[in-house]
Design a protein around this motif. Structure first.
Motif, PDB file in Angstrom:
ATOM      1  N   ASN A 155     -28.204 -37.814-116.334  1.00 54.22           N
ATOM      2  CA  ASN A 155     -26.688 -38.735-115.089  1.00 54.22           C
ATOM      3  C   ASN A 155     -26.653 -39.824-114.116  1.00 54.22           C
ATOM      4  O   ASN A 155     -27.713 -39.704-113.299  1.00 54.22           O
ATOM      5  CB  ASN A 155     -26.524 -36.719-113.934  1.00 54.22           C
ATOM      6  CG  ASN A 155     -26.403 -35.785-114.756  1.00 54.22           C
ATOM      7  OD1 ASN A 155     -25.247 -35.218-115.550  1.00 54.22           O
ATOM      8  ND2 ASN A 155     -27.135 -34.841-114.732  1.00 54.22           N
ATOM      9  N   GLN A 156     -25.333 -40.366-114.317  1.00 59.19           N
ATOM     10  CA  GLN A 156     -26.319 -41.842-113.703  1.00 59.19           C
ATOM     11  C   GLN A 156     -25.060 -42.151-112.737  1.00 59.19           C
ATOM     12  O   GLN A 156     -23.611 -42.295-113.643  1.00 59.19           O
ATOM     13  CB  GLN A 156     -26.551 -43.241-114.906  1.00 59.19           C
ATOM     14  CG  GLN A 156     -28.231 -43.214-115.577  1.00 59.19           C
ATOM     15  CD  GLN A 156     -27.577 -43.562-116.997  1.00 59.19           C
ATOM     16  OE1 GLN A 156     -27.434 -43.640-117.761  1.00 59.19           O
ATOM     17  NE2 GLN A 156     -28.243 -44.973-116.141  1.00 59.19           N
ATOM     18  N   VAL A 157     -25.533 -42.710-111.764  1.00 62.73           N
ATOM     19  CA  VAL A 157     -24.144 -43.246-110.264  1.00 62.73           C
ATOM     20  C   VAL A 157     -24.155 -44.453-110.112  1.00 62.73           C
ATOM     21  O   VAL A 157     -25.667 -44.826-110.134  1.00 62.73           O
ATOM     22  CB  VAL A 157     -24.595 -42.621-109.505  1.00 62.73           C
ATOM     23  CG1 VAL A 157     -23.265 -42.550-108.312  1.00 62.73           C
ATOM     24  CG2 VAL A 157     -24.371 -40.798-109.759  1.00 62.73           C
ATOM     25  N   GLN A 158     -23.146 -44.923-110.798  1.00 59.24           N
ATOM     26  CA  GLN A 158     -23.289 -46.189-110.186  1.00 59.24           C
ATOM     27  C   GLN A 158     -22.882 -47.129-108.790  1.00 59.24           C
ATOM     28  O   GLN A 158     -21.865 -46.207-108.116  1.00 59.24           O
ATOM     29  CB  GLN A 158     -21.620 -47.183-111.112  1.00 59.24           C
ATOM     30  CG  GLN A 158     -21.813 -48.529-110.253  1.00 59.24           C
ATOM     31  CD  GLN A 158     -22.624 -49.965-110.068  1.00 59.24           C
ATOM     32  OE1 GLN A 158     -23.566 -50.069-111.382  1.00 59.24           O
ATOM     33  NE2 GLN A 158     -23.006 -50.364-109.526  1.00 59.24           N
ATOM     34  N   ILE A 174     -17.294 -48.508-101.254  1.00 61.76           N
ATOM     35  CA  ILE A 174     -16.163 -47.658-100.232  1.00 61.76           C
ATOM     36  C   ILE A 174     -17.116 -46.092 -99.955  1.00 61.76           C
ATOM     37  O   ILE A 174     -17.144 -45.242 -99.643  1.00 61.76           O
ATOM     38  CB  ILE A 174     -15.587 -46.970-101.764  1.00 61.76           C
ATOM     39  CG1 ILE A 174     -16.708 -46.940-102.699  1.00 61.76           C
ATOM     40  CG2 ILE A 174     -15.094 -48.220-102.671  1.00 61.76           C
ATOM     41  CD1 ILE A 174     -16.011 -45.373-104.018  1.00 61.76           C
ATOM     42  N   GLY A 175     -18.807 -46.710 -98.853  1.00 58.23           N
ATOM     43  CA  GLY A 175     -19.056 -45.722 -98.785  1.00 58.23           C
ATOM     44  C   GLY A 175     -19.849 -45.103 -99.446  1.00 58.23           C
ATOM     45  O   GLY A 175     -21.274 -44.713 -99.123  1.00 58.23           O
ATOM     46  N   LEU A 176     -20.263 -45.756-101.604  1.00 59.15           N
ATOM     47  CA  LEU A 176     -20.948 -45.158-101.395  1.00 59.15           C
ATOM     48  C   LEU A 176     -22.771 -45.571-101.979  1.00 59.15           C
ATOM     49  O   LEU A 176     -22.550 -46.718-102.923  1.00 59.15           O
ATOM     50  CB  LEU A 176     -21.043 -44.461-103.343  1.00 59.15           C
ATOM     51  CG  LEU A 176     -21.652 -43.680-104.041  1.00 59.15           C
ATOM     52  CD1 LEU A 176     -21.935 -42.620-103.809  1.00 59.15           C
ATOM     53  CD2 LEU A 176     -21.279 -43.779-105.362  1.00 59.15           C
ATOM     54  N   GLY A 177     -23.581 -45.154-100.576  1.00 56.22           N
ATOM     55  CA  GLY A 177     -24.726 -46.492-100.873  1.00 56.22           C
ATOM     56  C   GLY A 177     -25.858 -45.608-101.530  1.00 56.22           C
ATOM     57  O   GLY A 177     -25.711 -43.994-101.328  1.00 56.22           O
ATOM     58  N   PHE A 178     -26.918 -46.213-101.156  1.00 57.62           N
ATOM     59  CA  PHE A 178     -28.136 -45.266-101.566  1.00 57.62           C
ATOM     60  C   PHE A 178     -28.349 -43.906-101.023  1.00 57.62           C
ATOM     61  O   PHE A 178     -28.448 -42.964-101.568  1.00 57.62           O
ATOM     62  CB  PHE A 178     -29.186 -45.961-101.894  1.00 57.62           C
ATOM     63  CG  PHE A 178     -29.586 -47.170-102.893  1.00 57.62           C
ATOM     64  CD1 PHE A 178     -29.243 -46.929-103.922  1.00 57.62           C
ATOM     65  CD2 PHE A 178     -29.609 -48.435-103.368  1.00 57.62           C
ATOM     66  CE1 PHE A 178     -29.505 -47.698-105.280  1.00 57.62           C
ATOM     67  CE2 PHE A 178     -29.754 -49.218-103.179  1.00 57.62           C
ATOM     68  CZ  PHE A 178     -29.309 -49.497-104.929  1.00 57.62           C
ATOM     69  N   ALA A 179     -28.210 -43.956 -99.607  1.00 59.04           N
ATOM     70  CA  ALA A 179     -28.209 -43.085 -99.155  1.00 59.04           C
ATOM     71  C   ALA A 179     -27.484 -42.237 -98.709  1.00 59.04           C
ATOM     72  O   ALA A 179     -27.764 -40.665 -99.145  1.00 59.04           O
ATOM     73  CB  ALA A 179     -28.730 -42.915 -97.499  1.00 59.04           C
ATOM     74  N   ALA A 180     -26.555 -42.620 -99.122  1.00 61.26           N
ATOM     75  CA  ALA A 180     -25.014 -41.602 -98.725  1.00 61.26           C
ATOM     76  C   ALA A 180     -24.902 -40.462-100.345  1.00 61.26           C
ATOM     77  O   ALA A 180     -25.155 -39.088-100.550  1.00 61.26           O
ATOM     78  CB  ALA A 180     -23.438 -42.386 -98.723  1.00 61.26           C
ATOM     79  N   ALA A 181     -25.942 -41.353-101.244  1.00 64.19           N
ATOM     80  CA  ALA A 181     -25.795 -40.464-102.966  1.00 64.19           C
ATOM     81  C   ALA A 181     -27.126 -39.975-103.218  1.00 64.19           C
ATOM     82  O   ALA A 181     -26.465 -38.353-102.989  1.00 64.19           O
ATOM     83  CB  ALA A 181     -25.877 -41.625-104.095  1.00 64.19           C
TER      84      ALA A 181
END
Length: 493
Positions: A294-297, A302-309
């Protein structure tokens, strides 16, 4: 006029040189059909190299009619023409030209302003194993360079009036704003033609004389990546595989941009990819795709950074988490938290050595005892270009050639230097190999970390941890690479 030949050591010691500004005077189909190469353009007269076994007065008359220019030919040996054709106009360009222009492939010059030229450029870069295409504008000219085996090579020169149309074409294909010329922009192109399918990451940067574009060619298929052939020494590979067998903790790979860290991570994920495991990744960009993962870009805007993910990943019942890069304190703390709560965390970090990863995490604000309790394997990686086996040249060696301060007990009497041939595009190098430094963090090293002892060179040496410099020197000693290629690594010996 340009010199007709350049001198270089090799089979004949001579090769033809085509200036970058002449690369688009004739098409690939034309040069192969007539077996000629452009040399210089003076007014309405085109000076060319011609195959002495094929070129005659009737060919010259036909060329003058086709091109509408006077032709002055310098006939040279067939072998020189063949070598130069393969170097400057790879055979893939010929079929590309015929497909894109049909019967006009022989009678027209390349159109650097159209979509066909951009498609040809992408196909050419892919066929030459290039990782990046650089399109740059200066005060009087523009140029296109491609990166082959880590080194940039100038491929084309453009007229200033041709440059904007090419940039706009790239922007249109990557869904960018063609009216915005003041701010950087990032986009993607999905290339799909025949069996070729891959993504191209596009970065546009405003500069003094126009916008600079870098196109990163991303492979779509990770199924052919094999960890056994990346470059690990047997002992380092054993230690690395032992690390990924551990169900929890953190494995970090360090190295500069372009050192092959992502490829190593994907080779690792390929081994871990089982039906019984839930694997999640957060990447920027997604360079390979793997079925079953499951890969996430990453999308910072929009606030989807490494820490948030990572915060969300912990609620997705993961077994293995891959973080593209630990860039900041928040990401480092979230990765540590994930490792502490029973997950295997894989990531990359920018440091100069495997042991330097420890001090980098501590500098980010991670307490030493947490580093000691979670980091179980630290790896450093570099890519070294390999000498072309067809043209490398043996020369005598003297110890004075080593970097200042470098000492070895190995006695080297001869070494190999790059020369250049048609098979390596006259670079002297063909392919690259990764070298590694692998540190398994055992109890003794973990105690060092807890006590804040940052100098562990003697302890690592006692544990027979081979450094990057030692592994690089092994490639030099066996004649696989040149001293010039590993010189920067030996400086840090």
């Amino acid at each position: 006029m340009h010199e007709s030949v350049d001198k270089r050591a090799g089979d004949s010691g001579v090769f033809l040189k085509v200036p970058a500004e002449m690369m688009q005077v004739l098409s690939a189909a034309q040069v192969w059909h007539y077996r000629i190469l452009p040399k210089e353009l003076q007014g309405s007269t085109l000076y060319i190299y011609a195959d002495e076994s094929r070129f005659d007065s009737s060919t010259e008359e036909e060329l003058e009619m086709v091109l509408g220019q006077s032709i002055k030919a310098e006939c040279v040996e067939t072998s020189l023409i063949e070598e130069a054709l393969q170097r400057y106009f790879p055979t893939t360009q010929v079929s590309d030209a015929k497909q894109s222009r049909g019967s006009s492939a022989i009678t027209s010059k390349p159109d650097t302003e159209g979509e066909a030229f951009l498609m040809q450029l992408i196909r050419e870069a892919k066929s030459l194993r290039s990782s990046d295409i650089h399109i740059e504008s200066y005060q009087q000219r523009a140029r296109i360079r491609i990166r082959i085996d880590g080194m940039l090579v100038e491929r084309y020169q453009l007229e200033k009036h041709e440059y904007p149309a090419l940039i706009n074409q790239i922007k249109i294909m990557s869904n960018l704003d063609i009216a915005e010329k003041r701010l950087p922009q990032d986009g993607r192109i999905f290339y799909h033609q025949g069996e070729d399918r891959f993504d191209i990451r596009v970065s546009v940067l405003p500069t003094l004389h126009g916008e600079k574009v870098v196109m990163r060619i991303l492979s779509q298929d990770a199924t052919r990546i094999d960890i056994q052939v990346l470059g690990f020494e047997p002992q380092d590979l054993r230690r690395y595989l032992e690390g990924i067998r551990r169900p929890t903790g953190m494995m970090l790979i360090s190295g500069p941009t372009g050192s092959g860290k992502t490829t190593t991570l994907y080779a690792t994920l390929k081994l871990l990819n089982k039906e019984s495991r839930n694997i999640l990744t957060i990447e920027d960009p997604i360079e390979y795709t793997l079925e079953g993962i499951n890969q996430v870009q990453l999308k910072e805007n929009i606030g989807l950074g490494f820490a948030a993910a990572l915060r969300t990943f912990l609620r997705q019942d993961p077994d293995v988490i891959m973080v593209g890069e630990i860039r900041d304190t928040d990401t480092a703390n979230m990765a540590i938290r994930a490792a502490l709560t029973g997950h295997l965390v894989l990531s990359t970090i920018h440091t100069n050595s495997a042991w330097g990863t420890v001090s980098r995490l501590i500098d980010m604000g991670v307490p030493p005892f947490l580093v000691a309790n979670t980091l179980h394997t630290s790896v450093a990686q570099r890519l070294v270009r390999l000498l072309c086996p067809d043209c490398k040249q043996k020369e005598s060696f003297e110890e004075s050639m080593y970097p200042p301060g470098f000492v070895t007990n190995k006695h080297i009497t001869h070494h190999f230097i790059p020369t250049g041939c048609s098979r390596c595009h006259q670079t002297g190098f063909k392919g690259r190999k990764a070298i590694y430094e692998v540190i398994p963090m055992d109890h003794e090293l973990a105690t060092y970390v807890k006590e804040g002892k940052m100098n562990a060179d003697d302890l690592l040496s006692n544990k027979q941890v081979k450094t990057l410099a030692e592994n690089a020197f092994s490639l030099f000693e066996t004649g696989q690479t040149s001293l010039e290629e590993i010189y920067p690594l030996l400086l840090n010996y």
